[in-house]
Motif scaffolding. Structure first.
Motif, mmCIF file in Angstrom:
data_model
loop_
_atom_site.group_PDB
_atom_site.id
_atom_site.type_symbol
_atom_site.label_atom_id
_atom_site.label_comp_id
_atom_site.label_asym_id
_atom_site.label_seq_id
_atom_site.Cartn_x
_atom_site.Cartn_y
_atom_site.Cartn_z
ATOM 1 N N ALA A 199 -4.214 -2.264 38.376
ATOM 2 C CA ALA A 199 -4.987 -1.324 39.190
ATOM 3 C C ALA A 199 -4.149 -0.119 39.593
ATOM 4 C CB ALA A 199 -5.527 -2.039 40.427
ATOM 5 N N PHE A 200 -2.881 -0.358 39.926
ATOM 6 C CA PHE A 200 -2.009 0.743 40.345
ATOM 7 C C PHE A 200 -1.717 1.686 39.188
ATOM 8 C CE2 PHE A 200 2.017 2.663 41.783
ATOM 9 C CZ PHE A 200 1.615 3.102 43.036
ATOM 10 N N ALA A 201 -1.715 1.152 37.962
ATOM 11 C CA ALA A 201 -1.544 2.024 36.795
ATOM 12 C C ALA A 201 -2.665 3.044 36.714
ATOM 13 C CB ALA A 201 -1.494 1.187 35.519
ATOM 14 N N GLY A 202 -3.881 2.661 37.098
ATOM 15 C CA GLY A 202 -4.988 3.604 37.134
ATOM 16 C C GLY A 202 -4.735 4.735 38.115
ATOM 17 N N TYR A 203 -4.202 4.389 39.277
ATOM 18 C CA TYR A 203 -3.856 5.404 40.275
ATOM 19 C C TYR A 203 -2.798 6.360 39.724
ATOM 20 C CZ TYR A 203 -2.266 7.312 44.759
ATOM 21 O OH TYR A 203 -1.920 8.150 45.790
ATOM 22 N N GLY A 204 -1.773 5.812 39.057
ATOM 23 C CA GLY A 204 -0.734 6.661 38.482
ATOM 24 C C GLY A 204 -1.258 7.529 37.355
ATOM 25 N N LEU A 205 -2.148 6.976 36.539
ATOM 26 C CA LEU A 205 -2.714 7.738 35.428
ATOM 27 C C LEU A 205 -3.508 8.935 35.938
ATOM 28 C CD1 LEU A 205 -3.202 7.973 32.387
ATOM 29 C CD2 LEU A 205 -5.175 6.460 32.666
ATOM 30 N N GLY A 206 -4.292 8.734 36.979
ATOM 31 C CA GLY A 206 -5.038 9.841 37.566
ATOM 32 C C GLY A 206 -4.124 10.911 38.135
ATOM 33 N N ALA A 207 -2.981 10.463 38.708
ATOM 34 C CA ALA A 207 -2.024 11.412 39.273
ATOM 35 C C ALA A 207 -1.350 12.250 38.199
ATOM 36 C CB ALA A 207 -0.967 10.658 40.083
ATOM 37 N N VAL A 208 -1.303 11.740 36.969
ATOM 38 C CA VAL A 208 -0.767 12.522 35.850
ATOM 39 C C VAL A 208 -1.825 13.486 35.332
ATOM 40 C CG1 VAL A 208 0.109 12.422 33.493
ATOM 41 C CG2 VAL A 208 0.866 10.730 35.172
ATOM 42 N N LEU A 209 -3.027 12.967 35.090
ATOM 43 C CA LEU A 209 -4.068 13.764 34.446
ATOM 44 C C LEU A 209 -4.553 14.913 35.326
ATOM 45 C CD1 LEU A 209 -6.235 10.933 32.831
ATOM 46 C CD2 LEU A 209 -4.613 12.459 31.689
ATOM 47 N N GLY A 210 -4.791 14.633 36.603
ATOM 48 C CA GLY A 210 -5.395 15.631 37.477
ATOM 49 C C GLY A 210 -4.613 16.932 37.560
ATOM 50 N N PRO A 211 -3.354 16.891 38.037
ATOM 51 C CA PRO A 211 -2.604 18.150 38.160
ATOM 52 C C PRO A 211 -2.398 18.862 36.837
ATOM 53 C CG PRO A 211 -1.564 16.396 39.446
ATOM 54 C CD PRO A 211 -2.623 15.743 38.611
ATOM 55 N N VAL A 212 -2.179 18.103 35.757
ATOM 56 C CA VAL A 212 -1.954 18.739 34.453
ATOM 57 C C VAL A 212 -3.209 19.463 33.975
ATOM 58 C CG1 VAL A 212 -1.505 18.288 32.017
ATOM 59 C CG2 VAL A 212 -0.118 17.161 33.765
ATOM 60 N N VAL A 213 -4.368 18.821 34.084
ATOM 61 C CA VAL A 213 -5.618 19.435 33.636
ATOM 62 C C VAL A 213 -5.951 20.663 34.480
ATOM 63 C CG1 VAL A 213 -8.111 19.094 33.445
ATOM 64 C CG2 VAL A 213 -6.544 17.312 32.645
ATOM 65 N N VAL A 214 -5.780 20.549 35.792
ATOM 66 C CA VAL A 214 -6.064 21.681 36.671
ATOM 67 C C VAL A 214 -5.140 22.854 36.363
ATOM 68 C CG1 VAL A 214 -6.018 22.481 39.070
ATOM 69 C CG2 VAL A 214 -7.057 20.287 38.509
ATOM 70 N N GLY A 215 -3.850 22.551 36.169
ATOM 71 C CA GLY A 215 -2.903 23.613 35.845
ATOM 72 C C GLY A 215 -3.217 24.275 34.516
ATOM 73 N N ALA A 216 -3.577 23.465 33.519
ATOM 74 C CA ALA A 216 -3.902 24.016 32.202
ATOM 75 C C ALA A 216 -5.145 24.890 32.274
ATOM 76 C CB ALA A 216 -4.102 22.884 31.202
ATOM 77 N N TYR A 217 -6.139 24.450 33.067
ATOM 78 C CA TYR A 217 -7.351 25.262 33.195
ATOM 79 C C TYR A 217 -7.037 26.592 33.875
ATOM 80 C CZ TYR A 217 -11.942 26.901 34.575
ATOM 81 O OH TYR A 217 -13.053 27.675 34.754
ATOM 82 N N PHE A 218 -6.210 26.556 34.919
ATOM 83 C CA PHE A 218 -5.888 27.806 35.615
ATOM 84 C C PHE A 218 -5.136 28.768 34.700
ATOM 85 C CE2 PHE A 218 -3.195 30.551 38.161
ATOM 86 C CZ PHE A 218 -4.100 31.054 39.070
ATOM 87 N N ASP A 219 -4.207 28.236 33.897
ATOM 88 C CA ASP A 219 -3.473 29.101 32.976
ATOM 89 C C ASP A 219 -4.414 29.768 31.964
ATOM 90 O OD1 ASP A 219 -1.092 28.486 34.188
ATOM 91 O OD2 ASP A 219 -0.544 26.909 32.768
ATOM 92 N N ARG A 220 -5.497 29.071 31.617
ATOM 93 C CA ARG A 220 -6.417 29.606 30.627
ATOM 94 C C ARG A 220 -7.461 30.540 31.263
ATOM 95 N NH1 ARG A 220 -8.025 28.050 25.499
ATOM 96 N NH2 ARG A 220 -6.547 26.329 25.618
ATOM 97 N N ALA A 221 -8.017 30.117 32.416
ATOM 98 C CA ALA A 221 -9.138 30.849 33.009
ATOM 99 C C ALA A 221 -8.737 31.762 34.161
ATOM 100 C CB ALA A 221 -10.210 29.875 33.485
ATOM 101 N N GLY A 222 -7.567 31.500 34.760
ATOM 102 C CA GLY A 222 -7.131 32.341 35.863
ATOM 103 C C GLY A 222 -7.798 32.026 37.180
ATOM 104 N N SER A 223 -8.464 30.869 37.292
ATOM 105 C CA SER A 223 -9.102 30.471 38.553
ATOM 106 C C SER A 223 -9.201 28.954 38.618
ATOM 107 C CB SER A 223 -10.499 31.079 38.681
ATOM 108 O OG SER A 223 -11.425 30.373 37.870
#
Length: 435
Positions: free
Chosen positions: A353-377
């Motif tokens: 179960a804790f691996a799920g928490y860690g996986l989300g902590a990896v995916l969330g910031p990376v996806v948000v950062g990648a979207y901002f770099d592409r879209a600027g918002s």
């Protein structure tokens, strides 16, 4: 705090175990490494000519290491005891943090060492220290977890300021060495105070057939509930922990000064501490999935207001609500696994179960950062996050009720043995055995 699970256990033991867990998490993976990552960004980018994106890879790599190794660590805790695994992790984690001082500007070394830090530090996190508490607490497990988690919260407040002082005085290389040594020095007394409960002959795992723990694990792995818990924390952590490195930038983008935007992180920290204590109190009194759903919806409201409002007080309130949700997440994982699956193979199931928490902590910031770099918002992520948290809340409600201890296989096995202890356990926290 005493849980009255046995007349022969001294009262101080219960307090010592909770204090040890709090102290261990204070000097463990999250406060020592993750909460201080931003302090090292400036010196490293100046010395090596990196961009912010390069420097932030350390956080993602460490969380990836934590997520990957969590199921294995849980299995090792079931096999060799929680305390032994924590002891090994304390030593290796301290060495790994100190080795971060060997950076030479190579991105592969930067990411690789950060990954090692996540792997070696897994048992010094919530995964290790909270695995001790269900051995001692049933009726007051939520309160015990909430108090212990305050150690992690306090570390997240203290360690960044301490790291900044170390960097200013001695430089970033010496600061990494000092953090590694400090983690070892503080963690040793925590480890010495930790005590695992010796099972009684009536209801222990050891009194069952030798295959019972493995059978319980196999049944749980086939259970909808385990994977629902895993999935809901992937969603919740991806939604809430995405804000960590991006929240000040979001407020700056709304026209506020850097100093005003920095206060948002403090409001998240305040919500986090309140969420941990409040969750611990509530889940001892209210059906835990209802509490989880409530906190997830609070985070959904917070992320919606962050997108919809430009009023500074409202934005600070939204940060507080997001912090409440983050604070509740760590408490909930251990409690839900204990409530639905009992103590058999607890470490293995907690690790999954804790691996799920860690996986989300990896995916969330990376996806948000990648979207901002592409879209600027941050517009699209802020639209999606409330729905992710609402979905996590719905999954929590789908878990259903858990049975009282006296109706489970563990509870039935104590009937006819140690009558006093069995009677006192009737009021303890509900749990179920997966059928």
């Amino acid at each position: 705090m005493q849980d009255n699970r046995g007349a022969t256990t001294p009262r101080w033991t219960y307090f010592a175990v909770v204090f040890a867990a709090a102290l261990g998490m204070f000097a463990g993976f999250a406060p020592i490494f993750n909460s201080t990552a931003g302090i090292f960004f400036g010196p490293l980018t100046r010395e090596f000519g990196w961009g912010r994106g390069d420097a932030s890879l350390s956080y993602a790599a460490s969380m990836l290491g934590l997520a990957l190794v969590s199921p294995l660590v849980g299995r090792l805790m079931d096999r060799f005891s929680v305390k032994r695994v924590i002891g090994v992790s304390i030593l290796l984690f301290s060495i790994s943090v100190a080795c971060m001082s060997f950076q030479n500007g190579g991105r592969l070394l930067w990411v690789g060492l950060s990954l090692v830090v996540g792997v070696t530090g897994a048992a010094t996190s919530v995964l290790g220290y909270l695995a001790i508490l269900p051995q001692w607490f049933d009726r007051r497990l939520g309160l015990a977890v909430g108090i212990a988690m305050c150690g992690l919260g306090a570390g997240a407040i203290v360690m960044p300021s301490l790291s900044q002082a170390l960097v200013s005085a001695w430089g970033w290389r010496a600061a990494y060495v000092a953090l590694g040594c400090g983690s070892l020095i503080l963690s040793i007394p925590a480890w010495l105070l930790l005590k695992e409960r010796q099972p009684t002959s009536g209801g222990s795992v050891q009194s069952l057939p030798s295959g019972a723990p493995n059978e319980a694990l196999a049944q749980a792995v086939r259970s909808y509930r385990l994977w629902a818990i895993f999935s809901m924390f992937v969603l919740a952590s991806a939604a809430t922990l995405s804000f960590g490195p991006h929240l000040p930038s979001m407020l700056v983008g709304k026209g506020f000064s850097a100093s005003s935007a920095a206060l948002s992180a403090s409001m998240v920290g305040a919500g986090l501490l309140v969420g941990r204590i409040l969750t611990g109190i509530l889940i001892d009194r209210i059906h835990a999935p209802l509490v989880a759903c409530g906190f997830f919806l609070a985070g959904a409201v917070g992320s919606y207001l962050l997108r919809a409002s430009d009023a500074y007080p409202v934005l600070l309130g939204s940060c507080f609500l997001i912090g409440l949700t983050i604070g509740a997440e760590g408490d909930m994982i251990a409690y839900l696994i204990r409530a639905y699956f009992g103590r058999r193979s607890f470490g293995s199931l907690f690790g999954i179960a804790f691996a799920g928490y860690g996986l989300g902590a990896v995916l969330g910031p990376v996806v948000v950062g990648a979207y901002f770099d592409r879209a600027g918002s941050y517009a699209a992520p802020l639209q999606v996050m409330p729905w992710l948290l609402a979905l996590a809340g719905g999954m929590a409600l789908s878990l259903g009720r858990y049975q009282s201890l006296g109706d489970t296989e563990e509870g039935r096995s104590t009937k006819g043995h140690h009558v006093h202890a069995s009677t006192s356990r009737q009021a303890f926290e509900p749990q179920t055995v997966v059928k």
